[in-house]
Design an enzyme around this catalytic site. Structure first.
Site, PDB file in Angstrom:
ATOM      1  N   THR A 143       0.790  -1.163   0.034  1.00  0.00           N
ATOM      2  CA  THR A 143      -0.038   0.048   0.089  1.00  0.00           C
ATOM      3  C   THR A 143       0.731   1.198  -0.260  1.00  0.00           C
ATOM      4  O   THR A 143       1.340   1.670  -1.066  1.00  0.00           O
ATOM      5  CB  THR A 143      -0.947  -0.105   1.180  1.00  0.00           C
ATOM      6  OG1 THR A 143      -0.262  -0.239   2.391  1.00  0.00           O
ATOM      7  CG2 THR A 143      -1.968  -0.952   1.041  1.00  0.00           C
ATOM      8  N   LYS A 165       4.201  -7.105   3.926  1.00  0.00           N
ATOM      9  CA  LYS A 165       3.978  -5.678   3.673  1.00  0.00           C
ATOM     10  C   LYS A 165       3.748  -4.793   5.035  1.00  0.00           C
ATOM     11  O   LYS A 165       3.217  -5.442   5.901  1.00  0.00           O
ATOM     12  CB  LYS A 165       2.709  -5.301   2.483  1.00  0.00           C
ATOM     13  CG  LYS A 165       1.411  -5.721   3.249  1.00  0.00           C
ATOM     14  CD  LYS A 165       0.582  -4.880   3.906  1.00  0.00           C
ATOM     15  CE  LYS A 165       0.473  -3.470   3.279  1.00  0.00           C
ATOM     16  NZ  LYS A 165      -0.267  -2.470   4.159  1.00  0.00           N
ATOM     17  N   THR A 176       0.020  -2.671  10.731  1.00  0.00           N
ATOM     18  CA  THR A 176      -0.691  -2.772   9.526  1.00  0.00           C
ATOM     19  C   THR A 176       0.156  -3.518   8.576  1.00  0.00           C
ATOM     20  O   THR A 176       0.966  -3.168   7.645  1.00  0.00           O
ATOM     21  CB  THR A 176      -0.944  -1.448   8.717  1.00  0.00           C
ATOM     22  OG1 THR A 176      -1.683  -0.858   9.552  1.00  0.00           O
ATOM     23  CG2 THR A 176      -1.645  -1.532   7.478  1.00  0.00           C
ATOM     24  N   GLU A 255       6.498   4.709   7.170  1.00  0.00           N
ATOM     25  CA  GLU A 255       6.025   5.883   6.169  1.00  0.00           C
ATOM     26  C   GLU A 255       6.986   7.038   6.743  1.00  0.00           C
ATOM     27  O   GLU A 255       6.893   7.624   7.875  1.00  0.00           O
ATOM     28  CB  GLU A 255       4.675   6.368   6.636  1.00  0.00           C
ATOM     29  CG  GLU A 255       3.938   5.146   6.019  1.00  0.00           C
ATOM     30  CD  GLU A 255       2.431   5.149   6.120  1.00  0.00           C
ATOM     31  OE1 GLU A 255       1.583   4.613   5.742  1.00  0.00           O
ATOM     32  OE2 GLU A 255       1.988   5.820   7.227  1.00  0.00           O
ATOM     33  N   ASN A 376       0.076  10.714   5.827  1.00  0.00           N
ATOM     34  CA  ASN A 376      -1.033  10.227   6.762  1.00  0.00           C
ATOM     35  C   ASN A 376      -2.111  11.447   6.624  1.00  0.00           C
ATOM     36  O   ASN A 376      -3.236  11.186   6.906  1.00  0.00           O
ATOM     37  CB  ASN A 376      -0.905   9.861   7.918  1.00  0.00           C
ATOM     38  CG  ASN A 376      -0.238   8.571   7.856  1.00  0.00           C
ATOM     39  OD1 ASN A 376      -0.905   7.666   7.769  1.00  0.00           O
ATOM     40  ND2 ASN A 376       1.209   8.484   8.022  1.00  0.00           N
ATOM     41  N   THR A 381      -7.383  11.496   0.868  1.00  0.00           N
ATOM     42  CA  THR A 381      -7.905  12.691   0.041  1.00  0.00           C
ATOM     43  C   THR A 381      -7.081  13.255  -1.333  1.00  0.00           C
ATOM     44  O   THR A 381      -7.141  14.124  -1.790  1.00  0.00           O
ATOM     45  CB  THR A 381      -8.069  14.112   0.980  1.00  0.00           C
ATOM     46  OG1 THR A 381      -6.701  14.300   1.772  1.00  0.00           O
ATOM     47  CG2 THR A 381      -8.875  13.966   1.960  1.00  0.00           C
TER      48      THR A 381
END
Length: 381
Positions: A143, A165, A176, A255, A376, A381
């Site tokens: 992702t 992942k 996650t 991230e 994040n 969006t």
């Protein structure tokens, strides 16, 4: 080079149109033989339908033959429809492979609260070509990850290959993350299940990126026996080696991260307390920010230790950063500029001795950067 799967395993992926990016997002991992399996899943109470279904399959004790994974949609918090869609995904994969749905595990990862586009899965599954290589599957399950995560080890003539992942919403129990380890070793299911939880606790449950635990995590170990028997002690060492490598890769790919943090704690009263203390340091937002700024602010490490629940006397604690002693029952004189330069590496080690006993443990994390906030802040969006 492409990583070959163990004997009897094949995998493949396709672009089903689930990810807005148009990248591969639907994948199959298949064993030609019924496989013994062990499974650990998230403890998040808002777990996705795929987790509920996986637990039910696991409790049945029956062999497993395949896993179908979609990325880009978590199929979580989607009501009764989510459970129906998850069952349908298993049925469609079973139809594609000539199996029964009870032989197929489902997994989903992505945005929460969006209905699963089952029609895209139905169109996509026939397009998947299966081959004895891990790489297409590893790419399709990503992702926000920047890199695919594959690791391998050998034990006798058998092999263990792991695919994972995970990049954000990463915290123990589990993260996650999706992790799939497969082997052609012949191992009794009872032995797999007895060992797997401990291996997960020492590896995947020692990863933290941001303090959030996902609704969809799972870690799976499948053994189809195509090679034959191997010494069990050596086998589980190989499995743990693969899981640990994947755990480090997940932390390094956090991230927005610029560096991997490895925290090693020794001298704890128990191994569990050592792991708890290591996780507390790796998960401290204050220390993670200092790590990003190359600031050897050891007070944040000591404060995180104090909140960990591990037993220690601050007068006996020792803290070493990148080989530089910073604290030993009190502040030590050290060259702050040299310590800051040492922190500019891609991997930074924190070593702590609690002075309480023989317990040891490790945890894996990363620095906290502006990049994490950007990713994040704009995720949906």
């Amino acid at each position: 080079m492409a990583v070959r799967l163990p004997r009897g395993f094949r995998a493949g992926a396709t672009r089903a149109g689930i990810k807005p990016s148009g990248k591969p997002d639907l994948a199959l991992l298949v064993s030609g033989l019924p496989a013994a399996w062990a499974y650990v899943a998230t403890r998040n109470r808002a777990a996705a339908p795929s987790i509920h279904r996986g637990r039910a399959l696991y409790a049945s004790g029956k062999p497993l033959r395949a896993v179908v994974v979609n990325a880009g949609n978590a199929n979580c918090a989607t009501g009764e429809r989510g459970f129906q869609d998850d069952r349908r995904m298993a049925e469609l994969a079973a139809l594609r492979l000539g199996l029964s749905p009870g032989e197929v595990l489902t997994a989903s990862t992505g945005v929460i609260g969006v209905p699963l586009p089952v029609e895209k899965i139905e169109r996509g599954l026939p397009q998947i070509d299966l081959a004895p290589f891990a790489d297409p599957f590893a790419e399709a399950i990503l992702t926000t990850d920047l890199v695919a995560k594959v690791a391998e080890a050998e034990v006798g003539g058998a092999r263990v290959v792991g695919i994972a992942k995970g990049s954000g919403m990463i915290h123990p129990n589990m993260a996650t993350m999706l992790a799939f380890l497969v082997t052609d070793a012949l191992v009794p299911q009872k032995a797999l299940r007895e060992a797997w939880g401990g291996i997960v606790d020492r590896t995947f449950n020692q990863v933290t990126v941001d303090g959030d635990t996902s609704t969809n995590d799972l870690a799976l170990l499948m053994a189809n026996g195509a090679y034959g028997e191997v010494p069990l002690e050596d086998f589980f060492k190989a499995v743990e080696e693969v899981a640990q490598t994947l755990a480090r890769m997940i932390a390094r790919d956090g991230e927005g991260a610029t560096k991997l943090m490895v925290v090693r704690v020794r001298g704890a009263a128990t191994a569990e307390e050592a792991r708890r203390a290591a996780r507390a340091i790796a998960g401290s937002a204050l220390w993670k920010a200092a790590l990003y700024g190359n600031d050897p602010n050891w007070g944040r490490i000591l404060a995180a230790l104090g909140n960990s629940g591990a037993r220690f006397d601050p007068l006996r604690v020792r803290i070493v950063l990148q080989g530089i002693p910073l604290y030993e029952g009190g502040a030590l004189p050290f060259d702050r500029e040299a310590a800051s330069r040492a922190m500019r590496a891609e991997e930074v080690e924190v070593l702590v001795d609690l002075g309480e006993g023989e317990g040891e443990g490790e945890a894996y994390g990363c620095d906290l950067t502006e990049g994490y906030v950007r990713i994040n802040a704009l995720y949906t969006t």
